[in-house]
Design an enzyme around this catalytic site. Sequence first.
Site, PDB file in Angstrom:
ATOM      1  N   LYS A 195      35.261  50.867  80.700  1.00 51.45           N
ATOM      2  CA  LYS A 195      34.578  50.815  81.971  1.00 51.45           C
ATOM      3  C   LYS A 195      34.934  49.220  82.548  1.00 51.45           C
ATOM      4  O   LYS A 195      33.875  48.494  82.365  1.00 51.45           O
ATOM      5  CB  LYS A 195      33.019  50.926  81.907  1.00 51.45           C
ATOM      6  CG  LYS A 195      32.123  51.332  83.208  1.00 51.45           C
ATOM      7  CD  LYS A 195      32.483  52.564  83.821  1.00 51.45           C
ATOM      8  CE  LYS A 195      31.637  52.862  84.792  1.00 51.45           C
ATOM      9  NZ  LYS A 195      32.113  54.069  85.462  1.00 51.45           N
ATOM     10  N   SER A 390      33.153  58.938  87.834  1.00 53.80           N
ATOM     11  CA  SER A 390      32.091  58.388  87.543  1.00 53.80           C
ATOM     12  C   SER A 390      30.739  59.016  88.061  1.00 53.80           C
ATOM     13  O   SER A 390      30.689  60.261  87.801  1.00 53.80           O
ATOM     14  CB  SER A 390      31.755  56.870  87.827  1.00 53.80           C
ATOM     15  OG  SER A 390      31.019  56.085  86.902  1.00 53.80           O
TER      16      SER A 390
END
Length: 590
Positions: A195, A390
């Site tokens: 991430k 996401s």
Amino acid sequence: MREFFKYVFATVVGIVISTVLLFVFFIVIIVGIVKSSLKEDKVSVSSNSVLYLNLDQVITERTPDDPLSKLPIVGSDEDKSIGFNDLIRALRAAKTDNNIKCVYINVTSPQAGFATMREIRDALLDFKTSKKKIIAYSEVYTQGAYYLASAADKVYLNPEGALEFKGLKSETMFFKGALDKLGIEAQIVRVGNYKSAVEPFFADKMSDKNREQVTVYLQGLYHTFLDGIAKSRNVSAETLNQIADNYKIQQPKDALDYKMVDALKYKDDIIEELKALSGKDKKSNLSTITINAYARNTVKNTGSTSDNKIAVIYANGDITGGEGSDEQIGSERISRTIRKARLDENIKAIVLRVNSPGGSALASDVIWREIVLAKKVKPVIASFGDVAASGGYYIACAADSIIVQPNTITGSIGVFGVIPNFQKLFNEKLGITFDGVKTGKYADIMSTDRPMTPGERLIVQNDVNRVYDSFLTRVADGRKRSKTYIDSIAGGRVWVGTDAVRIGLADRTGSFNDAIISAAKKAKIKDYQVIEYPEMLDPFKSLMESTTDKVRTYYTKQELGANYPIYQQLKSALSRSGIQTRMPFDIKIL
């Protein structure tokens, strides 16, 4: 003196009244022009016409209902755009339109993402099955432009022009050095080694994990890019890779020698060829119609009068709470739209069209819930565009089926939060200090004028962990996989469409139209209408606001020049609040 002030006062009042009247008159004129433009009749298509396909305009998910685009407002010309689906629909109609004899592509630097370009390119290849010719010409081809143009029957380049062919590049801008100089600390709380959306705020280069995932997905994009050109130009992908790797296209003649283009020609040569293809003699003027005008002639549904409907719900842009806009996914607006489609008995299936890098975790969950409820009563098919990552993946993971393009960017299942600490900026740079009282130990949690305490960081980390666990659970349930497996392919990692299918995050590759066909098949209907939601926002409601934004954007671009993207990224980063499920990159083809 008394008379003097009387005249001055009268003059001032007159000026004020005149200004108000002129302003009202100006608004009346604008509204009149706008109403006239919106009521514009279908344009007539002359016989022996050339369909002019300008692919340098902004290609969006939906053609904006923008009345300002036809008004003489600063910067409005830069905003000319068309929805990819309207463009494709128009090409499909042109196949059987006897008045359209050929297509002329003009493209230098397309403003579209990878998957959108794939959709358009496939539509061009489909048009060619009609045996009508497609001609592409440009003075300069960027790589994205050439990817589109290579679908044409003939690709022409100006004799003094340029064709760029060098391979793809991904670059990340890092702000840590600038933040250090300003005395700003970005306090990061995240889950997932991949991430990397927060890396620019605490590092000055890519982490090993980030470099690994970028390498993999960039190679995936490049494979699709080369494969499409190779098939159209009858040149192997290996040969194309060698041409790019050795930068062999340096002069226009190089493009001709390596069979990247069919000939080097000037614009007048192209016009003469288009006349011949469209059945015009040399002394006649060329008859053309733009793709934008032609698209207005096409019917947006299947032409069916059936009561059966398939609802296409567009989820486009960053995900946020509230109403959002046509270019932003507002959880209230989109969830309300899904609910409306679920309760409408005439709507037999839903296609959720997602083009989003994510955003607010809470807003994503609100939309996800409505998809779960809709799925219980009718089929829900997700169609992914350029990016569905996401939060963009979160809202769609419960769908019955997920269809992606090979070069769609998806995944990025991870969560993060950024809490800025401005203490050094306030104290040392500006000489500002803070003091106060509180009734509880955590009454001032999330304060930005000091660093987080260990206790506060633990609280935020636990919240981020909770959101991540919910994310994994949603995906595992939707994809019918174990949380352990989903976690192994998550961690914030980004995947291209082909890899997403391979690892189970998507079901198959296909187009937007394939998703509609799949929805109809699952709903067991053959005759249906396609209805698009949510309704486009009323253009009059935000007329003056849009005008102000256009003017502001225009002058900001003029002032900042090449630095405008930096301004955009900083502005976007500073505007985010709450826990985020957001993709770590802004991806463009250069």
